[in-house]
Write an enzyme that holds these catalytic residues in place. Structure first.
Site, short mmCIF file in Angstrom:
data_model
loop_
_atom_site.label_atom_id
_atom_site.label_comp_id
_atom_site.label_asym_id
_atom_site.label_seq_id
_atom_site.Cartn_x
_atom_site.Cartn_y
_atom_site.Cartn_z
N GLU A 220 69.14 -57.92 -28.15
CA GLU A 220 70.32 -58.79 -28.25
C GLU A 220 70.76 -59.07 -26.81
O GLU A 220 71.43 -58.25 -26.19
CB GLU A 220 71.43 -58.09 -29.04
CG GLU A 220 71.10 -57.86 -30.51
CD GLU A 220 71.21 -59.13 -31.35
OE1 GLU A 220 71.91 -60.07 -30.93
OE2 GLU A 220 70.59 -59.17 -32.42
N CYS A 254 79.04 -62.39 -24.71
CA CYS A 254 77.68 -62.92 -24.64
C CYS A 254 77.57 -64.36 -25.14
O CYS A 254 76.75 -65.12 -24.68
CB CYS A 254 76.72 -62.03 -25.41
SG CYS A 254 77.20 -61.81 -27.13
P1 NAP Z 1 73.14 -54.22 -19.07
O1 NAP Z 1 73.48 -53.97 -17.66
O2 NAP Z 1 71.83 -54.83 -19.39
O3 NAP Z 1 73.29 -52.79 -19.82
C1 NAP Z 1 73.10 -52.65 -21.23
C2 NAP Z 1 72.78 -51.19 -21.56
O4 NAP Z 1 71.53 -50.83 -20.96
C3 NAP Z 1 73.81 -50.19 -21.03
O5 NAP Z 1 73.92 -49.11 -21.93
C4 NAP Z 1 73.17 -49.74 -19.73
O6 NAP Z 1 73.64 -48.46 -19.32
C5 NAP Z 1 71.71 -49.67 -20.13
N1 NAP Z 1 70.79 -49.74 -19.01
C6 NAP Z 1 71.04 -49.95 -17.70
N2 NAP Z 1 69.90 -49.90 -16.99
C7 NAP Z 1 68.91 -49.65 -17.87
C8 NAP Z 1 67.49 -49.48 -17.74
N3 NAP Z 1 66.87 -49.58 -16.58
N4 NAP Z 1 66.78 -49.26 -18.86
C9 NAP Z 1 67.39 -49.19 -20.06
N5 NAP Z 1 68.73 -49.36 -20.24
C10 NAP Z 1 69.47 -49.56 -19.15
O7 NAP Z 1 74.23 -55.15 -19.78
P2 NAP Z 1 75.81 -55.10 -19.64
O8 NAP Z 1 76.19 -55.52 -18.26
O9 NAP Z 1 76.33 -53.82 -20.17
O10 NAP Z 1 76.23 -56.24 -20.70
C11 NAP Z 1 76.31 -57.59 -20.34
C12 NAP Z 1 75.08 -58.35 -20.80
O11 NAP Z 1 74.83 -58.09 -22.17
C13 NAP Z 1 75.27 -59.85 -20.70
O12 NAP Z 1 74.07 -60.44 -20.26
C14 NAP Z 1 75.58 -60.28 -22.13
O13 NAP Z 1 75.27 -61.61 -22.43
C15 NAP Z 1 74.73 -59.31 -22.91
N6 NAP Z 1 75.28 -59.11 -24.25
C16 NAP Z 1 74.59 -59.56 -25.31
C17 NAP Z 1 75.13 -59.42 -26.59
C18 NAP Z 1 74.41 -59.92 -27.82
O14 NAP Z 1 74.82 -59.54 -28.91
N7 NAP Z 1 73.38 -60.73 -27.69
C19 NAP Z 1 76.35 -58.79 -26.75
C20 NAP Z 1 77.02 -58.33 -25.63
C21 NAP Z 1 76.47 -58.48 -24.36
P3 NAP Z 1 74.93 -48.33 -18.35
O15 NAP Z 1 75.87 -49.44 -18.65
O16 NAP Z 1 75.45 -46.98 -18.72
O17 NAP Z 1 74.36 -48.41 -16.97
#
Ligand code: NAP
Length: 475
Positions: A220, A254
């Site tokens: 997602e 998102c």
């Molecule tokens: P993110 O930086 O990609 O992090 C998402 C999750 O992955 C967090 O739990 C993060 O942990 C973890 N993570 C970080 N580095 C990782 C790695 N190398 N391998 C595996 N997992 C890792 O995203 P975010 O900044 O939290 O969220 C914003 C993004 O999510 C935006 O692009 C938004 O569009 C998208 N989003 C999509 C949806 C949907 O339903 N399609 C909904 C909400 C958000 P930590 O945070 O603990 O570092």
């Protein structure tokens, strides 16, 4: 050295949970509708009991309005839970399918079965809802689950742990805290399915890690969701809807409209209406509004500040907003015009309260603009004319879409929610949520004398005669 031992600790903890949950994998997969409903009701009761504390935790982490938190976090989870409780018996029922003539004497059905060991990785935005809702569907489908909420929202992560610990023993659903390194450690295990919500960049890493074990994935992700305003649109309603969908959670949504495409002669009228709508919602000084959220951390704040400044350097103009306060991570609702299509703000997902308004001469030109870019997570079209709406919808692809509104398709649990291509893989919510965590096992049953006796060699032309007779019969 300390870091190394921390990593060893987290690996040992993950391994302990993995081994513990292994013992429940089959009993849960074989659990009845009543048992699963009882488990899910326990989460509902825990959420109701802790509702104020959950909302307060999210408000503390994300600095947003209490009412906004309640509707976008706990309320949405309870909606999905309600639908699941009402529909679970139907979703779990094996689905009979038709039988071709050649297979007469057999019957077939599709059985939804638990995938097994499931990992859920949650993002920082809407941190309760987006960590807990996938868990509900995974439990409904009979899986054991490990969930890692985002470390950027520690108070909410603690509430996710409290709620899930109140509803489930650790050998059914466990919470692992930690940052990206903890997520990487989790990804070393051979999960049956990984459900990831987050950025496209990290999503690629998750998929690469999953490939090592050929684990299933649901991704997602995000992207640049466009809003197209046709000349026939009700401009005032479109502006109000866009302001709501864009500036809720300060654009850290998102499916927030990422940019707007409007007919060139209507641009100034739209910008005026956007400005009025912002003032009506957040007052003349949004910084003083209790309803306007702050940016999650300094890194995200600097990125957003930098992309406004870089857009201006490349020729864009701030139509309104643009002011900010790094100390409180406040970034005003901002609308940009005259934005070059190749500027930084138009290359990456914005994920903040900045809305570029671009113009088109013909609707076909707007459609071409969207087609030339990666498929977005959502698309919004505003038009009173049906032909215009269909031209945009049929001429483009996106994960989901709304007509004459924005964001709300997420809130209908009956609609599958997910992206396409770079904005995601797979979907969930409602029946799609249950299916996401189920394997559809195709099962054929032979009744009476085995068909294989008739089908086995020596053929002596018998098979050809049989298929020819069926073909004639079907004519
Ligand atoms: P993110 O930086 O990609 O992090 C998402 C999750 O992955 C967090 O739990 C993060 O942990 C973890 N993570 C970080 N580095 C990782 C790695 N190398 N391998 C595996 N997992 C890792 O995203 P975010 O900044 O939290 O969220 C914003 C993004 O999510 C935006 O692009 C938004 O569009 C998208 N989003 C999509 C949806 C949907 O339903 N399609 C909904 C909400 C958000 P930590 O945070 O603990 O570092």
């Amino acid at each position: 050295m300390r870091q190394l031992s921390e990593h060893q600790d987290i690996r040992a903890e993950i391994r302990r949970i993995w081994d513990l949950q292994k013992k429940k994998r089959w009993p849960l997969a074989q659990s009845t509708v009543a048992e699963r409903r009882a488990r899910l009701k326990r989460v509902g009761a825990a959420i109701e009991k802790l509702r104020d504390a959950i909302n307060e935790a999210v408000r503390k982490d994300c600095v947003n309005a209490p009412e906004e938190v309640d509707i976008t976090e706990t309320h949405l989870v309870m909606e999905e839970l309600g639908l699941t409780l009402r529909s679970l018996a139907d979703w779990m029922r094996p689905e009979p399918v038709n039988t071709p003539l050649l297979l007469a004497g057999t019957s077939s059905e599709v059985r939804p079965e638990a995938r097994g060991h499931v990992l859920v990785l949650g993002p920082f935005n809407y941190p309760f809802q987006l960590a807990v809702t996938p868990v509900l569907y995974a439990v409904a489908a009979g899986n054991v689950v490990v969930v890692k909420p985002s470390e950027k929202t520690p108070a909410t992560a603690a509430m996710v742990r409290t709620v899930l610990a109140e509803a489930f023993p650790e050998d059914e659903v466990a919470v692992v805290d930690g940052d990206g390194a903890a997520a990487e450690a989790l990804l070393e295990l051979p999960w049956d399915h990984i459900f990831f919500t987050g950025s496209t960049t990290v999503g690629k890493k998750v998929m690469a890690a999953a490939a090592r074990h050929l684990s299933g994935v649901t991704l997602e992700l995000g992207g640049k969701s466009p809003a197209v305003i046709d000349r026939s649109a009700q401009l005032d309603w479109a502006a109000r809807t866009l302001v709501w969908g864009k500036f809720i959670n300060a654009g850290q949504t998102c499916i927030a409209p990422d940019y707007v495409l409007v007919a060139e002669e209507q641009r100034d009228a739209l910008v005026e209406r956007l400005k009025t709508a912002v003032t009506d919602s957040y007052g003349p000084d949004p910084k003083a509004s209790p309803d306007f959220c702050r940016i999650i951390d300094d890194k995200a704040f600097s990125r957003l500040r930098g992309s406004i400044d870089s857009a201006v350097r490349s020729g864009a103009r701030v139509a309104f907003g643009g002011d900010s306060d790094p100390a409180t991570r406040y970034l005003a609702p901002t609308v940009l015009v005259d934005v070059p299509a190749d500027s930084e703000v138009m290359r990456e997902e914005i994920f903040g309260p900045v809305l570029p308004v671009l113009t088109y001469r013909t609707l076909e030109e707007a459609v071409e603009f969207i087609r030339a870019r990666p498929h977005p997570l959502a698309l919004y079209v505003f038009a009173r004319k049906r032909n215009a709406r269909e031209q945009v919808l049929e001429g483009t692809a996106s994960g989901g879409a709304c007509i004459n509104t924005s964001v709300l398709h997420f809130a209908n649990p009956e609609l599958p929610f997910g992206g396409i291509g770079p904005s995601g893989l797979g979907n969930y919510h409602g029946r799609a949520g249950f299916r996401c965590f189920s394997h559809e096992r195709g099962v054929l049953r032979q009744r009476g004398r085995p068909l294989s006796l008739l089908l086995a060699p020596p053929y002596k032309g018998r098979m050809n005669r049989l298929t020819a007779r069926i073909a004639r019969w079907l004519e």
